[in-house]
Design an enzyme around this catalytic site. Structure first.
Site, PDB file in Angstrom:
ATOM      1  N   ASP A  62       0.887  -1.167   0.000  1.00  0.00           N
ATOM      2  CA  ASP A  62       0.000   0.000   0.000  1.00  0.00           C
ATOM      3  C   ASP A  62       0.919   1.209   0.000  1.00  0.00           C
ATOM      4  O   ASP A  62       1.591   1.476   0.999  1.00  0.00           O
ATOM      5  CB  ASP A  62      -0.884  -0.016   1.246  1.00  0.00           C
ATOM      6  CG  ASP A  62      -1.780   1.215   1.337  1.00  0.00           C
ATOM      7  OD1 ASP A  62      -1.673   2.105   0.458  1.00  0.00           O
ATOM      8  OD2 ASP A  62      -2.584   1.302   2.289  1.00  0.00           O
ATOM      9  N   ILE A  63       0.968   1.944  -1.117  1.00  0.00           N
ATOM     10  CA  ILE A  63       1.954   3.033  -1.200  1.00  0.00           C
ATOM     11  C   ILE A  63       1.595   4.216  -0.297  1.00  0.00           C
ATOM     12  O   ILE A  63       2.410   5.119  -0.105  1.00  0.00           O
ATOM     13  CB  ILE A  63       2.207   3.503  -2.659  1.00  0.00           C
ATOM     14  CG1 ILE A  63       1.033   4.292  -3.233  1.00  0.00           C
ATOM     15  CG2 ILE A  63       2.575   2.334  -3.555  1.00  0.00           C
ATOM     16  CD1 ILE A  63       1.403   5.071  -4.494  1.00  0.00           C
ATOM     17  N   ASN A  89       3.373   2.333 -10.766  1.00  0.00           N
ATOM     18  CA  ASN A  89       2.120   2.468 -11.504  1.00  0.00           C
ATOM     19  C   ASN A  89       0.952   2.875 -10.603  1.00  0.00           C
ATOM     20  O   ASN A  89      -0.016   3.465 -11.080  1.00  0.00           O
ATOM     21  CB  ASN A  89       1.809   1.137 -12.195  1.00  0.00           C
ATOM     22  CG  ASN A  89       0.382   1.076 -12.711  1.00  0.00           C
ATOM     23  OD1 ASN A  89       0.054   1.691 -13.719  1.00  0.00           O
ATOM     24  ND2 ASN A  89      -0.482   0.377 -12.002  1.00  0.00           N
ATOM     25  N   VAL A  96     -14.795  12.504 -13.059  1.00  0.00           N
ATOM     26  CA  VAL A  96     -15.058  13.902 -13.435  1.00  0.00           C
ATOM     27  C   VAL A  96     -16.247  14.491 -12.669  1.00  0.00           C
ATOM     28  O   VAL A  96     -16.209  15.644 -12.241  1.00  0.00           O
ATOM     29  CB  VAL A  96     -15.330  13.998 -14.959  1.00  0.00           C
ATOM     30  CG1 VAL A  96     -15.681  15.427 -15.354  1.00  0.00           C
ATOM     31  CG2 VAL A  96     -14.109  13.530 -15.733  1.00  0.00           C
ATOM     32  N   GLN A 105     -10.338  16.252  -2.679  1.00  0.00           N
ATOM     33  CA  GLN A 105      -9.797  15.541  -3.848  1.00  0.00           C
ATOM     34  C   GLN A 105      -8.303  15.815  -3.999  1.00  0.00           C
ATOM     35  O   GLN A 105      -7.516  14.905  -4.286  1.00  0.00           O
ATOM     36  CB  GLN A 105     -10.522  15.973  -5.129  1.00  0.00           C
ATOM     37  CG  GLN A 105     -11.970  15.516  -5.192  1.00  0.00           C
ATOM     38  CD  GLN A 105     -12.555  15.630  -6.595  1.00  0.00           C
ATOM     39  OE1 GLN A 105     -11.834  15.587  -7.592  1.00  0.00           O
ATOM     40  NE2 GLN A 105     -13.864  15.752  -6.692  1.00  0.00           N
ATOM     41  N   TYR A 193      -5.616  15.799 -10.217  1.00  0.00           N
ATOM     42  CA  TYR A 193      -4.919  14.683 -10.868  1.00  0.00           C
ATOM     43  C   TYR A 193      -3.763  15.227 -11.710  1.00  0.00           C
ATOM     44  O   TYR A 193      -2.641  14.717 -11.667  1.00  0.00           O
ATOM     45  CB  TYR A 193      -5.895  13.888 -11.744  1.00  0.00           C
ATOM     46  CG  TYR A 193      -5.280  12.679 -12.407  1.00  0.00           C
ATOM     47  CD1 TYR A 193      -5.028  11.520 -11.673  1.00  0.00           C
ATOM     48  CD2 TYR A 193      -4.951  12.685 -13.758  1.00  0.00           C
ATOM     49  CE1 TYR A 193      -4.452  10.400 -12.283  1.00  0.00           C
ATOM     50  CE2 TYR A 193      -4.383  11.576 -14.374  1.00  0.00           C
ATOM     51  CZ  TYR A 193      -4.139  10.436 -13.623  1.00  0.00           C
ATOM     52  OH  TYR A 193      -3.564   9.336 -14.219  1.00  0.00           O
ATOM     53  N   LYS A 197       0.312  14.586 -11.252  1.00  0.00           N
ATOM     54  CA  LYS A 197       1.153  13.987 -12.295  1.00  0.00           C
ATOM     55  C   LYS A 197       2.261  14.952 -12.754  1.00  0.00           C
ATOM     56  O   LYS A 197       3.312  14.491 -13.208  1.00  0.00           O
ATOM     57  CB  LYS A 197       0.298  13.518 -13.473  1.00  0.00           C
ATOM     58  CG  LYS A 197      -0.622  12.339 -13.115  1.00  0.00           C
ATOM     59  CD  LYS A 197       0.157  11.100 -12.636  1.00  0.00           C
ATOM     60  CE  LYS A 197      -0.702   9.864 -12.544  1.00  0.00           C
ATOM     61  NZ  LYS A 197       0.046   8.669 -12.112  1.00  0.00           N
ATOM     62  N   ARG A 231      -8.592   1.947 -21.454  1.00  0.00           N
ATOM     63  CA  ARG A 231      -9.858   1.468 -20.889  1.00  0.00           C
ATOM     64  C   ARG A 231      -9.613   0.762 -19.561  1.00  0.00           C
ATOM     65  O   ARG A 231      -9.234  -0.406 -19.521  1.00  0.00           O
ATOM     66  CB  ARG A 231     -10.550   0.511 -21.873  1.00  0.00           C
ATOM     67  CG  ARG A 231     -11.067   1.187 -23.123  1.00  0.00           C
ATOM     68  CD  ARG A 231     -11.869   0.246 -23.994  1.00  0.00           C
ATOM     69  NE  ARG A 231     -11.074  -0.807 -24.621  1.00  0.00           N
ATOM     70  CZ  ARG A 231     -10.338  -0.658 -25.715  1.00  0.00           C
ATOM     71  NH1 ARG A 231     -10.261   0.512 -26.322  1.00  0.00           N
ATOM     72  NH2 ARG A 231      -9.668  -1.687 -26.222  1.00  0.00           N
TER      73      ARG A 231
END
Length: 276
Positions: A62-63, A89, A96, A105, A193, A197, A231
């Site tokens: 669990d990171i 990863n 959204v 968030q 998000y 990143k 996907r």
């Protein structure tokens, strides 16, 4: 202690992570560890690969939990004396239309995507063996989010001399700014998000620089990449790539040949270095 080469993929019980493990099982000449927070889901994913005739091993990770990261670190050190391939990863994204307050968030997303990934790197990068390969899964969203930052922030994030401490301060400031509802005024884009990143891509640039300074002779290559729009549960069913297609660039970087000296410290998508 085993002389068998070893690869670890974080957050790999489903989606792109599982596809990366699948490809490594076919191409990497050693042990491949599938990791997941939930041991049940992890073991189920290993069993699924076994049905495909592939042998993956499982280790809980669990990171978000430093003890969990350190348990994996100690296991790798004891059993293998280090690590050959690390694919970071694991990550999360709110949908959204999620109604969770933006500040929440921001805190939750950065906790995992940036701070969790950074903790894994802090604990596991010292274990990387010569000719090791490190792949931090980022996103093209980091580029578009960078474009949405103020000129001042863009300059900081593109700097070739930014330190890890300075990056941590910026990521922390973003979370604090969202809590005060001043993040846009402070030059941040409206995507938690995306900012997380940006953090992963810039962290990769810094880490590659540090490897050059401290371990130049070890020929370790470290890059950030975008798997594409895939996907998965995270990206949804409309995405253009299958998980196996999304795994192609991360796997390409994980398996760069031992005589390669590039890419290193780059942001790569579709196996091509992108301008940051």
């Amino acid at each position: 202690m085993s002389n068998v080469p070893v690869a670890v993929v974080t957050g790999s019980n489903k989606g792109i992570g599982l596809a990366i493990v699948r490809a490594l099982c076919k191409q990497f000449p050693g042990d491949v560890y599938l990791t997941a927070r939930d041991p049940g889901r992890g073991q189920a994913a290993v069993a699924k690969l076994q049905e495909e005739g592939l042998r993956a091993l499982f280790h809980q990770l669990d990171i978000d939990d430093l003890q969990s990261i350190r348990a994996l670190r100690d296991f790798l050190k004891e059993k293998y004396g280090g690590l050959n391939v690390l694919v970071n990863n694991a990550g999360i994204a709110f949908k959204v239309h999620d109604t969770t307050p933006f500040a929440v968030q921001a805190e939750v997303t950065l906790k995992t995507n940036f701070f969790g990934t950074r903790n894994v790197c802090t604990e596991l990068l010292p274990l990387m063996k010569p000719y090791g390969r490190v792949v931090n899964v980022s996103s093209m969203v980091s580029s578009s989010a960078l474009g949405g930052c103020s000129q001042e922030l863009q300059k900081k994030f593109r700097s070739d001399t930014i330190t890890e401490d300075e990056l941590v301060q910026l990521m922390t400031k973003f979370v604090e700014d969202t809590k005060k509802s001043v993040h846009e005024k402070e030059g941040w884009p409206n995507t938690a998000y995306g900012v997380s990143k940006i953090g992963v891509t810039v962290l990769s640039r810094i880490q590659a620089r540090m490897l050059n300074e401290k371990r130049k002779g070890d020929h370790i290559l470290l890059n950030a990449c975008c798997p594409g729009w895939v996907r998965t549960d995270m990206a949804g069913p409309q995405a253009t790539k299958s998980p196996d297609e999304g795994a192609e660039t991360p796997v390409y970087l994980a398996l760069l040949p031992s005589d390669a000296d590039a890419p290193h410290g780059q942001f790569v998508s579709n196996k091509t270095v992108r301008t940051w």
